[in-house]
Structures are given as C-alpha cells and as structure tokens.
Design a protein around this motif. Structure first.
Motif, PDB file in Angstrom:
ATOM      1  N   GLU A 265     -10.239   1.338   5.374  1.00  0.00           N
ATOM      2  CA  GLU A 265      -8.975   2.535   5.257  1.00  0.00           C
ATOM      3  C   GLU A 265      -8.575   2.042   4.832  1.00  0.00           C
ATOM      4  N   GLU A 266      -7.937   1.445   3.851  1.00  0.00           N
ATOM      5  CA  GLU A 266      -6.873   1.233   2.973  1.00  0.00           C
ATOM      6  C   GLU A 266      -6.616   1.722   1.973  1.00  0.00           C
ATOM      7  N   ILE A 267      -8.365   1.808   1.877  1.00  0.00           N
ATOM      8  CA  ILE A 267      -9.037   1.570   0.493  1.00  0.00           C
ATOM      9  C   ILE A 267      -8.385   3.482   0.643  1.00  0.00           C
ATOM     10  N   GLN A 268      -9.534   3.853   1.457  1.00  0.00           N
ATOM     11  CA  GLN A 268      -9.385   5.447   0.973  1.00  0.00           C
ATOM     12  C   GLN A 268      -7.885   6.217   1.240  1.00  0.00           C
ATOM     13  N   VAL A 269      -6.634   4.641   1.904  1.00  0.00           N
ATOM     14  CA  VAL A 269      -5.788   6.359   1.659  1.00  0.00           C
ATOM     15  C   VAL A 269      -5.742   6.231   0.145  1.00  0.00           C
ATOM     16  N   LEU A 270      -5.803   4.942  -0.801  1.00  0.00           N
ATOM     17  CA  LEU A 270      -5.493   5.284  -1.888  1.00  0.00           C
ATOM     18  C   LEU A 270      -5.839   6.068  -2.171  1.00  0.00           C
ATOM     19  N   ILE A 271      -7.997   5.998  -2.210  1.00  0.00           N
ATOM     20  CA  ILE A 271      -8.302   6.847  -3.143  1.00  0.00           C
ATOM     21  C   ILE A 271      -7.853   8.191  -2.192  1.00  0.00           C
ATOM     22  N   ALA A 272      -7.456   8.686  -1.241  1.00  0.00           N
ATOM     23  CA  ALA A 272      -6.781   9.930  -0.976  1.00  0.00           C
ATOM     24  C   ALA A 272      -5.275  10.667  -1.926  1.00  0.00           C
ATOM     25  N   ALA A 273      -4.645   9.639  -2.391  1.00  0.00           N
ATOM     26  CA  ALA A 273      -3.408   9.086  -3.046  1.00  0.00           C
ATOM     27  C   ALA A 273      -3.624  10.257  -4.491  1.00  0.00           C
ATOM     28  N   VAL A 274      -4.833   9.849  -4.843  1.00  0.00           N
ATOM     29  CA  VAL A 274      -5.090   9.711  -5.699  1.00  0.00           C
ATOM     30  C   VAL A 274      -6.051  11.277  -6.260  1.00  0.00           C
TER      31      VAL A 274
ATOM     32  N   LEU B  46      -3.138   5.145 -16.449  1.00  0.00           N
ATOM     33  CA  LEU B  46      -2.568   5.375 -15.560  1.00  0.00           C
ATOM     34  C   LEU B  46      -2.755   3.913 -14.968  1.00  0.00           C
ATOM     35  N   GLY B  47      -1.745   2.664 -15.209  1.00  0.00           N
ATOM     36  CA  GLY B  47      -1.838   1.874 -14.351  1.00  0.00           C
ATOM     37  C   GLY B  47      -1.106   1.752 -13.150  1.00  0.00           C
ATOM     38  N   ILE B  48      -1.350   1.469 -11.957  1.00  0.00           N
ATOM     39  CA  ILE B  48      -0.429   1.284 -10.433  1.00  0.00           C
ATOM     40  C   ILE B  48      -0.635  -0.100 -10.550  1.00  0.00           C
ATOM     41  N   GLY B  49       0.403  -0.007  -9.559  1.00  0.00           N
ATOM     42  CA  GLY B  49       0.705  -1.568  -9.386  1.00  0.00           C
ATOM     43  C   GLY B  49       1.390  -2.859  -9.617  1.00  0.00           C
ATOM     44  N   PRO B  50       2.023  -3.915  -9.442  1.00  0.00           N
ATOM     45  CA  PRO B  50       2.377  -4.684 -10.131  1.00  0.00           C
ATOM     46  C   PRO B  50       1.483  -5.445 -11.342  1.00  0.00           C
ATOM     47  N   SER B  51       2.135  -5.447 -12.658  1.00  0.00           N
ATOM     48  CA  SER B  51       1.845  -6.155 -13.871  1.00  0.00           C
ATOM     49  C   SER B  51       0.909  -5.228 -14.078  1.00  0.00           C
TER      50      SER B  51
ATOM     51  N   ILE C 127       1.102  -1.273   0.155  1.00  0.00           N
ATOM     52  CA  ILE C 127      -0.049   0.079  -0.081  1.00  0.00           C
ATOM     53  C   ILE C 127       0.869   1.108  -0.323  1.00  0.00           C
ATOM     54  N   VAL C 128       1.742   1.482   0.865  1.00  0.00           N
ATOM     55  CA  VAL C 128       3.062   2.584   1.041  1.00  0.00           C
ATOM     56  C   VAL C 128       3.474   2.836  -0.766  1.00  0.00           C
ATOM     57  N   SER C 129       3.630   1.369  -1.214  1.00  0.00           N
ATOM     58  CA  SER C 129       4.701   1.517  -2.899  1.00  0.00           C
ATOM     59  C   SER C 129       3.595   2.039  -3.549  1.00  0.00           C
ATOM     60  N   LEU C 130       1.295   1.797  -3.324  1.00  0.00           N
ATOM     61  CA  LEU C 130       1.507   1.890  -4.508  1.00  0.00           C
ATOM     62  C   LEU C 130       0.935   3.671  -4.350  1.00  0.00           C
ATOM     63  N   VAL C 131       1.161   3.856  -2.674  1.00  0.00           N
ATOM     64  CA  VAL C 131       1.066   5.507  -2.914  1.00  0.00           C
ATOM     65  C   VAL C 131       1.619   6.041  -3.697  1.00  0.00           C
ATOM     66  N   ARG C 132       3.250   5.904  -3.523  1.00  0.00           N
ATOM     67  CA  ARG C 132       4.530   6.104  -4.129  1.00  0.00           C
ATOM     68  C   ARG C 132       4.470   6.423  -5.257  1.00  0.00           C
ATOM     69  N   GLU C 133       3.868   5.284  -5.831  1.00  0.00           N
ATOM     70  CA  GLU C 133       3.854   5.251  -7.412  1.00  0.00           C
ATOM     71  C   GLU C 133       2.488   6.050  -7.626  1.00  0.00           C
ATOM     72  N   ILE C 134       1.921   6.569  -7.282  1.00  0.00           N
ATOM     73  CA  ILE C 134       0.478   7.440  -7.423  1.00  0.00           C
ATOM     74  C   ILE C 134       1.994   8.784  -8.070  1.00  0.00           C
ATOM     75  N   GLU C 135       2.235   9.220  -6.796  1.00  0.00           N
ATOM     76  CA  GLU C 135       3.525  10.536  -7.037  1.00  0.00           C
ATOM     77  C   GLU C 135       4.351  10.179  -7.885  1.00  0.00           C
ATOM     78  N   LEU C 136       5.131   9.216  -7.375  1.00  0.00           N
ATOM     79  CA  LEU C 136       5.937   9.589  -8.642  1.00  0.00           C
ATOM     80  C   LEU C 136       5.387   9.507 -10.300  1.00  0.00           C
ATOM     81  N   ARG C 137       4.331   8.911 -10.575  1.00  0.00           N
ATOM     82  CA  ARG C 137       3.657   9.039 -11.308  1.00  0.00           C
ATOM     83  C   ARG C 137       2.355   9.913 -12.215  1.00  0.00           C
ATOM     84  N   LYS C 138       2.414  10.947 -11.250  1.00  0.00           N
ATOM     85  CA  LYS C 138       1.781  12.173 -11.159  1.00  0.00           C
ATOM     86  C   LYS C 138       1.774  13.076 -12.321  1.00  0.00           C
ATOM     87  N   ASP C 139       2.775  13.027 -13.213  1.00  0.00           N
ATOM     88  CA  ASP C 139       3.209  13.667 -14.364  1.00  0.00           C
ATOM     89  C   ASP C 139       2.984  13.439 -15.548  1.00  0.00           C
ATOM     90  N   GLU C 140       2.952  11.710 -15.517  1.00  0.00           N
ATOM     91  CA  GLU C 140       2.411  11.483 -16.684  1.00  0.00           C
ATOM     92  C   GLU C 140       1.306  11.541 -17.274  1.00  0.00           C
TER      93      GLU C 140
END
Length: 375
Positions: A68-77, A257-262, A33-46
């Motif tokens: 709660e975990e789902i909300q964290v990911l939505i908040a990152a978007v 944009l596809g976030i996460g492994p695969s 989940i931490v990594s998915l949030v970070r990938e969203i941040e890293l790719r925000k300009d793509e």
C-alpha cells in the motif's frame, strides 16, 4: 524520456560493507512517505522532459515498505508526471522480505520488476557481510518471484573474504538454476568508514587480493556468457529484452529526478543531491523546502562522465559524439590518449567507436581515468 529514483532510507540491519544512507529505525517511516510524496509534488516542474519511462525504488531496503505504501508513492508520480504506457517500475528487495504472500501482493501492484539482493548462497558469506537473510530465504524468494514475475534481477557479490573460487562457481550456478533473466554482480569494495573497513584494520577479517577478485570476475563473465547472458555493462548481465532500462538511461546520460534523503538528480547540465539525514529531510519538506545542493558540471566534467559510463558498457564511446558535444579538442585528446590502450589490446576503435575489449574489462575504471580531461 526521463526517470524517477525514489530512495527508501530504511534497513532492518546494517550490512558491514554498505556506505549508502539508511536508518535501522522505522519510527519515521510514515512521516517519510508523506515527505516523499510532497517532494514529488514540489519538484514536478524540474524535469524539462516530464515523460517518465522508469520508476526505481532503491535504498536502503525498499521492500520494508508494504504494498500500500509503495502504491501511494507510485500514485504520486502518476499524479504529477506523464508516465508512458508500460513503464519499468523496479523494487529493490531483500529475500527476507519476500514471502510468497508479499510477492503475490507486489505482482498485483504496478511494480513489474524485482531486483533481489541475494549476494551469496553461502551462510558464512552472509554472516560475514551481516546480511539480514539466510541462504534458504534467498532460494525461496527466487522460487516465489519466478512464479509471479517475468522481469527479475538478482545481485551477487564476488571477492568476499574466505569465499573460494569453487564456492563462487557454486554461487553462479545456483543463481542460473532459477532462470532469472538479469544478474548484477559487483566486487566487494571496502568503503571508508564502514564496519568492514574497521574489521579488516583490526585483523578480524582478511582482505582479498586483486588477483583473486579478477579471477572471480573472469569466472563470472565466462559462465554467464556460456548461459546466454549479454554482458552489456561492467556489472550487468541480461538476457535479450531484459536489460535494466533505469540503469541504461543513467549510462546514456538521460535526465532523472532523485526523490528522498541522499538521492541524486541530473538534468543534463546540473547534478544535485538531497541532504543525507532523515530528520533534516522531513523537517525541510514539511516547510515546503527541498533540502538540496546543486553543482553545474563543466564541459570537462560531462566529458569525463561520458567516458566513465560509456566504456563500462557494450556500446562504448563515439568519437563523433565527443566532437559534437564537447568539441574538437576533446576528440583529438581521446584519440591520442587511447592509442596506447589500443596497442595493448585493452581498447578497440571500430568505425570511430571506442570499446573496452575482454582483456581490458576488469581494468576499465583505470583506463577511463587515463582518458579523463583535467579541469
């Protein structure tokens, strides 16, 4: 407008037919989940068009996450992109995860669409596919979901070994009894390197004839048309106003944009995909590197994708669009190639739009490949 797909690579157990990327161990869930949030941040300009109209949680089984975990990911978007006022936010879910308590929690979150993987209401089918839920859980989850959500889709699978046409009809009628506004239904495909392929090869499960698969597809279209569903894509049936905005955007070639492994992404010209390994994905993201491969699509590739996706939908493919986007050569090619399919009653050409007719619908992938332009 663009979409974001978030791949949650965890499942409780492996379905015998599945070839998607997932792990049955949840040990790395927090790191993921931490990594998915970070990938969203890293790719925000793509994405050239940063306005997001759909967020889709796929997998794997996204419903293994808590709210709660789902909300964290939505908040990152929301923190990294501009999101329209009422985006479609879909969560794929398995019936065994959808207690009434969980559904109430989800209904209070920003999730506004559930896609529930029922597949069958018969115990023998669910056991044969090694699904994690049972028939009772499937029915309960749909009852609960219908109380708290308006926008629900359910998945059904046809062409299951030993599932008779009479049982398949019961599956369709049971699904309809819940008043769900969207149904996705797929043929059971024997994918390479799956448990199902091995079981068929060993003679432990008997494969289903193409004729029977086609019969069950025709039963499905007939029953759902009768019930007022619009068959807007080969595998998708929706009541007016309930088509999947996420999937429709894919079919119209919109960027996502596809976030996460695969996970796969598309920007209109390039397709890219992340590494299919949870450990490698997390390690790479921790080093602020997105573990991604890219390919630039040729004109022929983009034309072929337009044909493949367009002919599967009720909107078809426009000869004008082909000429404008790919060139005169492509428009002339498809005019000539489509003639025999029109004569055979598989395709129609009305006002310069090619569409698949009822007779050709089950055969659409073969028809589309015949219209492809080779590189």
């Amino acid at each position: 407008m663009s979409g974001i797909y978030i791949h949650i690579p965890f499942c409780k157990q492996a379905c015998f037919y599945c070839d998607f990327h997932f792990s049955t161990s949840l040990k790395k869930k927090e790191d993921m989940i931490v990594s998915l949030v970070r990938e969203i941040e890293l790719r925000k300009d793509e994405l050239e068009d940063k306005i997001i109209e759909t967020i889709y949680f796929g997998g794997g089984t996204p419903s293994v996450l808590n709210t709660e975990e789902i909300q964290v990911l939505i908040a990152a978007v929301y923190a990294n992109f501009e999101v329209i006022e009422n985006p479609e936010i879909t969560l794929e879910a398995n019936p065994d995860d959808l207690s009434e308590e969980k559904i109430i929690e989800l209904s209070k979150s920003l999730i506004n669409r559930l896609s529930i993987g029922v597949q069958s209401f018969f115990e023998k089918d669910l056991k044969l596919m090694n699904r994690a839920h049972n028939s009772e859980e499937a029915k309960k989850s749909l009852s609960f979901a219908a109380r708290y959500f308006d926008n629900i889709s359910l998945d059904l699978i046809y062409g299951i070994p030993y599932c008779t046409n009479e049982e398949w009809l019961v599956n369709i009628q049971t699904a309809l009894s819940f008043g769900i506004p969207h149904i996705s239904s797929y043929a059971l495909v024997v994918e390479p390197k799956t448990a199902l392929e091995a079981l068929i090869a060993k003679g432990k499960i008997k494969s289903v004839s193409d004729f029977k698969v086609q019969e069950q597809f025709q039963m499905l279209t007939k029953e759902l048309n009768k019930a007022g569903y619009i068959h807007y894509e080969l595998s998708s049936f929706g009541k007016e106003g309930f088509f999947s905005k996420n999937n429709t955007a894919y079919w119209f070639g919109k960027p996502y944009l596809g976030i996460g492994p695969s996970a796969h992404s598309f920007d209109g010209k390039q397709r890219s995909w992340n590494v299919k390994n949870n450990t490698k994905y997390i390690k790479s993201i921790q080093e602020n590197i997105v573990p991604i491969e890219r390919e630039t699509l040729s004109t022929a590739d983009r034309y072929n994708e337009y044909i493949m996706t367009g002919l599967r939908t009720m909107w078809g493919v426009s000869l004008n669009e082909i000429e404008n986007n790919f060139g005169v050569k492509y428009a002339e090619y498809i005019r000539n190639q489509s003639k025999k399919h029109i004569e055979e009653g598989l395709l129609s050409n009305k006002n310069g739009v090619l569409k698949t007719r009822e007779k050709g619908r089950f055969l659409v992938d073969g028809i589309a490949s015949d219209l492809f332009m080779l590189n």
